[in-house]
Design a protein around this motif. Structure first.
Motif, PDB file in Angstrom:
ATOM      1  N   ILE A 224       0.940  -1.172   0.192  1.00 23.64           N
ATOM      2  CA  ILE A 224       0.006   0.033  -0.035  1.00 23.64           C
ATOM      3  C   ILE A 224       0.834   1.198   0.038  1.00 23.64           C
ATOM      4  O   ILE A 224       0.560   2.159  -0.710  1.00 23.64           O
ATOM      5  N   LYS A 225       1.793   1.193   0.871  1.00 26.06           N
ATOM      6  CA  LYS A 225       2.937   2.281   0.978  1.00 26.06           C
ATOM      7  C   LYS A 225       3.285   2.464  -0.594  1.00 26.06           C
ATOM      8  O   LYS A 225       3.462   3.548  -1.065  1.00 26.06           O
ATOM      9  N   LYS A 226       3.877   1.503  -1.276  1.00 28.88           N
ATOM     10  CA  LYS A 226       4.533   1.579  -2.543  1.00 28.88           C
ATOM     11  C   LYS A 226       3.450   2.418  -3.433  1.00 28.88           C
ATOM     12  O   LYS A 226       3.935   3.088  -4.146  1.00 28.88           O
ATOM     13  N   LEU A 227       2.151   1.804  -3.370  1.00 24.72           N
ATOM     14  CA  LEU A 227       1.180   2.220  -4.339  1.00 24.72           C
ATOM     15  C   LEU A 227       0.828   3.982  -4.173  1.00 24.72           C
ATOM     16  O   LEU A 227       0.448   4.488  -4.978  1.00 24.72           O
ATOM     17  N   ARG A 228       1.049   4.428  -2.692  1.00 26.70           N
ATOM     18  CA  ARG A 228       0.625   5.540  -2.157  1.00 26.70           C
ATOM     19  C   ARG A 228       1.743   6.549  -2.626  1.00 26.70           C
ATOM     20  O   ARG A 228       1.467   7.476  -2.675  1.00 26.70           O
ATOM     21  N   ASP A 229       2.760   6.085  -2.970  1.00 30.69           N
ATOM     22  CA  ASP A 229       4.211   6.743  -3.122  1.00 30.69           C
ATOM     23  C   ASP A 229       3.928   7.499  -4.572  1.00 30.69           C
ATOM     24  O   ASP A 229       4.654   8.452  -4.966  1.00 30.69           O
ATOM     25  N   ASN A 230       3.097   6.888  -5.324  1.00 28.38           N
ATOM     26  CA  ASN A 230       2.492   7.591  -6.758  1.00 28.38           C
ATOM     27  C   ASN A 230       2.079   8.781  -6.759  1.00 28.38           C
ATOM     28  O   ASN A 230       1.445   9.063  -5.866  1.00 28.38           O
ATOM     29  N   ASP A 231       2.625   9.740  -7.530  1.00 30.26           N
ATOM     30  CA  ASP A 231       2.160  11.357  -7.441  1.00 30.26           C
ATOM     31  C   ASP A 231       0.630  11.555  -8.223  1.00 30.26           C
ATOM     32  O   ASP A 231       0.463  10.598  -9.083  1.00 30.26           O
ATOM     33  N   TYR A 232      -0.175  12.125  -7.783  1.00 27.85           N
ATOM     34  CA  TYR A 232      -1.472  12.629  -8.226  1.00 27.85           C
ATOM     35  C   TYR A 232      -1.128  13.248  -9.568  1.00 27.85           C
ATOM     36  O   TYR A 232       0.063  13.926  -9.816  1.00 27.85           O
ATOM     37  N   ILE A 233      -2.060  13.115 -10.452  1.00 26.64           N
ATOM     38  CA  ILE A 233      -1.808  14.028 -11.715  1.00 26.64           C
ATOM     39  C   ILE A 233      -1.862  15.290 -11.674  1.00 26.64           C
ATOM     40  O   ILE A 233      -2.272  15.761 -10.817  1.00 26.64           O
ATOM     41  N   ASP A 234      -1.262  16.230 -12.491  1.00 22.39           N
ATOM     42  CA  ASP A 234      -1.474  17.467 -12.447  1.00 22.39           C
ATOM     43  C   ASP A 234      -2.673  18.120 -13.194  1.00 22.39           C
ATOM     44  O   ASP A 234      -2.754  18.608 -14.175  1.00 22.39           O
ATOM     45  N   SER A 235      -3.619  18.171 -12.156  1.00 22.63           N
ATOM     46  CA  SER A 235      -5.098  18.649 -12.655  1.00 22.63           C
ATOM     47  C   SER A 235      -5.889  18.943 -11.516  1.00 22.63           C
ATOM     48  O   SER A 235      -5.470  18.502 -10.402  1.00 22.63           O
ATOM     49  N   GLU A 236      -6.752  19.751 -11.564  1.00 21.74           N
ATOM     50  CA  GLU A 236      -7.781  20.151 -10.572  1.00 21.74           C
ATOM     51  C   GLU A 236      -8.508  18.953 -10.070  1.00 21.74           C
ATOM     52  O   GLU A 236      -8.845  18.705  -9.102  1.00 21.74           O
TER      53      GLU A 236
ATOM     54  N   TYR B 204      -6.613   9.574  -9.618  1.00 22.65           N
ATOM     55  CA  TYR B 204      -5.969   9.613 -10.683  1.00 22.65           C
ATOM     56  C   TYR B 204      -4.444   9.997 -10.564  1.00 22.65           C
ATOM     57  O   TYR B 204      -3.940  10.666  -9.742  1.00 22.65           O
ATOM     58  N   TYR B 205      -3.640   8.965 -10.832  1.00 25.51           N
ATOM     59  CA  TYR B 205      -2.064   9.018 -10.650  1.00 25.51           C
ATOM     60  C   TYR B 205      -1.558   9.404 -12.026  1.00 25.51           C
ATOM     61  O   TYR B 205      -1.901   8.945 -13.047  1.00 25.51           O
ATOM     62  N   LYS B 206      -0.188   9.635 -12.026  1.00 23.32           N
ATOM     63  CA  LYS B 206       0.580  10.069 -13.038  1.00 23.32           C
ATOM     64  C   LYS B 206       1.336   8.734 -13.365  1.00 23.32           C
ATOM     65  O   LYS B 206       1.146   8.423 -14.862  1.00 23.32           O
ATOM     66  N   LYS B 207       1.701   7.762 -12.732  1.00 18.96           N
ATOM     67  CA  LYS B 207       2.206   6.657 -13.116  1.00 18.96           C
ATOM     68  C   LYS B 207       1.317   5.504 -13.123  1.00 18.96           C
ATOM     69  O   LYS B 207       0.654   5.468 -12.085  1.00 18.96           O
ATOM     70  N   LYS B 208       1.413   4.327 -13.975  1.00 21.05           N
ATOM     71  CA  LYS B 208       0.572   3.248 -13.683  1.00 21.05           C
ATOM     72  C   LYS B 208       0.752   2.143 -12.702  1.00 21.05           C
ATOM     73  O   LYS B 208       2.249   2.005 -12.682  1.00 21.05           O
ATOM     74  N   ALA B 209       0.035   1.698 -12.064  1.00 17.56           N
ATOM     75  CA  ALA B 209       0.274   0.691 -11.255  1.00 17.56           C
ATOM     76  C   ALA B 209       0.261  -0.726 -11.957  1.00 17.56           C
ATOM     77  O   ALA B 209      -0.808  -0.905 -12.563  1.00 17.56           O
ATOM     78  N   HIS B 210       1.098  -1.822 -11.600  1.00 17.87           N
ATOM     79  CA  HIS B 210       0.846  -3.025 -12.169  1.00 17.87           C
ATOM     80  C   HIS B 210       0.543  -4.039 -11.233  1.00 17.87           C
ATOM     81  O   HIS B 210       1.376  -4.013 -10.313  1.00 17.87           O
ATOM     82  N   VAL B 211      -0.809  -4.499 -10.877  1.00 18.48           N
ATOM     83  CA  VAL B 211      -0.963  -5.339  -9.792  1.00 18.48           C
ATOM     84  C   VAL B 211      -1.501  -6.803 -10.403  1.00 18.48           C
ATOM     85  O   VAL B 211      -2.382  -6.899 -11.178  1.00 18.48           O
ATOM     86  N   THR B 212      -0.833  -7.893  -9.892  1.00 16.84           N
ATOM     87  CA  THR B 212      -0.978  -9.113 -10.393  1.00 16.84           C
ATOM     88  C   THR B 212      -1.462  -9.769  -9.199  1.00 16.84           C
ATOM     89  O   THR B 212      -1.145  -9.738  -7.915  1.00 16.84           O
ATOM     90  N   TYR B 213      -2.696 -10.362  -9.327  1.00 17.98           N
ATOM     91  CA  TYR B 213      -3.339 -11.143  -8.504  1.00 17.98           C
ATOM     92  C   TYR B 213      -4.175 -12.451  -8.872  1.00 17.98           C
ATOM     93  O   TYR B 213      -4.350 -12.555 -10.270  1.00 17.98           O
ATOM     94  N   TYR B 214      -4.376 -13.048  -7.926  1.00 22.44           N
ATOM     95  CA  TYR B 214      -5.424 -14.350  -8.356  1.00 22.44           C
ATOM     96  C   TYR B 214      -6.809 -13.949  -8.362  1.00 22.44           C
ATOM     97  O   TYR B 214      -7.387 -13.543  -7.259  1.00 22.44           O
ATOM     98  N   PRO B 215      -7.556 -14.227  -9.406  1.00 20.55           N
ATOM     99  CA  PRO B 215      -9.034 -13.391  -9.427  1.00 20.55           C
ATOM    100  C   PRO B 215     -10.117 -14.232  -8.439  1.00 20.55           C
ATOM    101  O   PRO B 215     -10.979 -13.418  -8.010  1.00 20.55           O
ATOM    102  N   ASN B 216      -9.983 -15.599  -8.346  1.00 20.55           N
ATOM    103  CA  ASN B 216     -11.205 -16.043  -7.201  1.00 20.55           C
ATOM    104  C   ASN B 216     -10.574 -16.134  -5.844  1.00 20.55           C
ATOM    105  O   ASN B 216     -11.648 -15.824  -5.208  1.00 20.55           O
ATOM    106  N   SER B 217      -9.468 -16.062  -5.496  1.00 20.55           N
ATOM    107  CA  SER B 217      -9.229 -15.921  -4.074  1.00 20.55           C
ATOM    108  C   SER B 217      -8.866 -14.394  -3.731  1.00 20.55           C
ATOM    109  O   SER B 217      -8.780 -14.303  -2.418  1.00 20.55           O
TER     110      SER B 217
END
Length: 191
Positions: free
Chosen positions: A145-157, A168-181
């Motif tokens: 969560i801390k890693k994902l929160r370190d992403n900066d918000y976009i430059d917009s109101e 909305y964040y500037k950089k994309k997050a890549h999240v790999t998970y198992y969809p059922n569990s």
């Protein structure tokens, strides 16, 4: 006055074996319930294999109990009804094991899913996003969560999407998970 029941050596052996198998089944039952329903957030593939291994052990023990019952224990007249009730309860608990563990086992065969998005929310201690109308909610460890929160918000109101409750964040997050569990495998921010 002593009331000692007499059983033949074969009957006593069958009774002891059935009791041992019942005890093992209850031990595995407790481990499954404790592990799967534990509030500790799980991340990593090994959780899928551990829960599936516990289900396999539960299956083997249940089959052994069924074989023991139908070969020997149902012929012990004094406890015939007790063993039948015990067998019904074990079958019921085994069906619960299958229900509890099916998502973990299904993920081994169906595989993982990866989300790449710059619109998500981690403010409440979990990862939340909406992709193609599907809400995705994952409990993830605090370090992630801390890693994902370190992403900066976009430059917009407008940095918050009220419809999906995401930022909305500037950089994309890549999240790999198992969809059922809903177990997290990996998450990182693009560089």
């Amino acid at each position: 006055m002593e009331n000692k029941e007499k059983f033949s050596p074969k009957e006593q052996k069958a009774i002891n074996k059935y009791s041992l198998l019942n005890s093992l089944f209850l031990l595995v039952n407790g481990i499954i319930l404790f592990y799967v329903n534990n509030t500790h957030i799980k991340s990593g593939t090994y959780h899928l294999y551990l829960v599936t291994a516990l289900l396999i052990v539960s299956t083997v023990i249940t089959i052994m109990i069924l074989v023991t019952y139908f070969q020997k224990n149902r012929y012990i007249q004094k406890y015939k009804s007790r063993y039948l009730v015990s067998l019904c309860l074990i079958i019921f608990l085994f069906m619960l094991h299958v229900f509890i563990c099916k998502d973990y086992t299904a993920d081994i065969f169906s595989g993982e899913k990866t989300i790449v998005t710059s619109e998500y929310n981690t403010m409440w201690g979990y990862f939340h996003t909406e992709i193609d109308g599907e809400e995705i909610h994952l409990d993830i460890p605090n370090e992630t969560i801390k890693k994902l929160r370190d992403n900066d918000y976009i430059d917009s109101e407008e940095i918050y999407n009220l419809n999906t409750n995401t930022y909305y964040y500037k950089k994309k997050a890549h999240v790999t998970y198992y969809p059922n569990s809903k177990i997290l495998k990996n998450a990182f921010i693009e560089k």
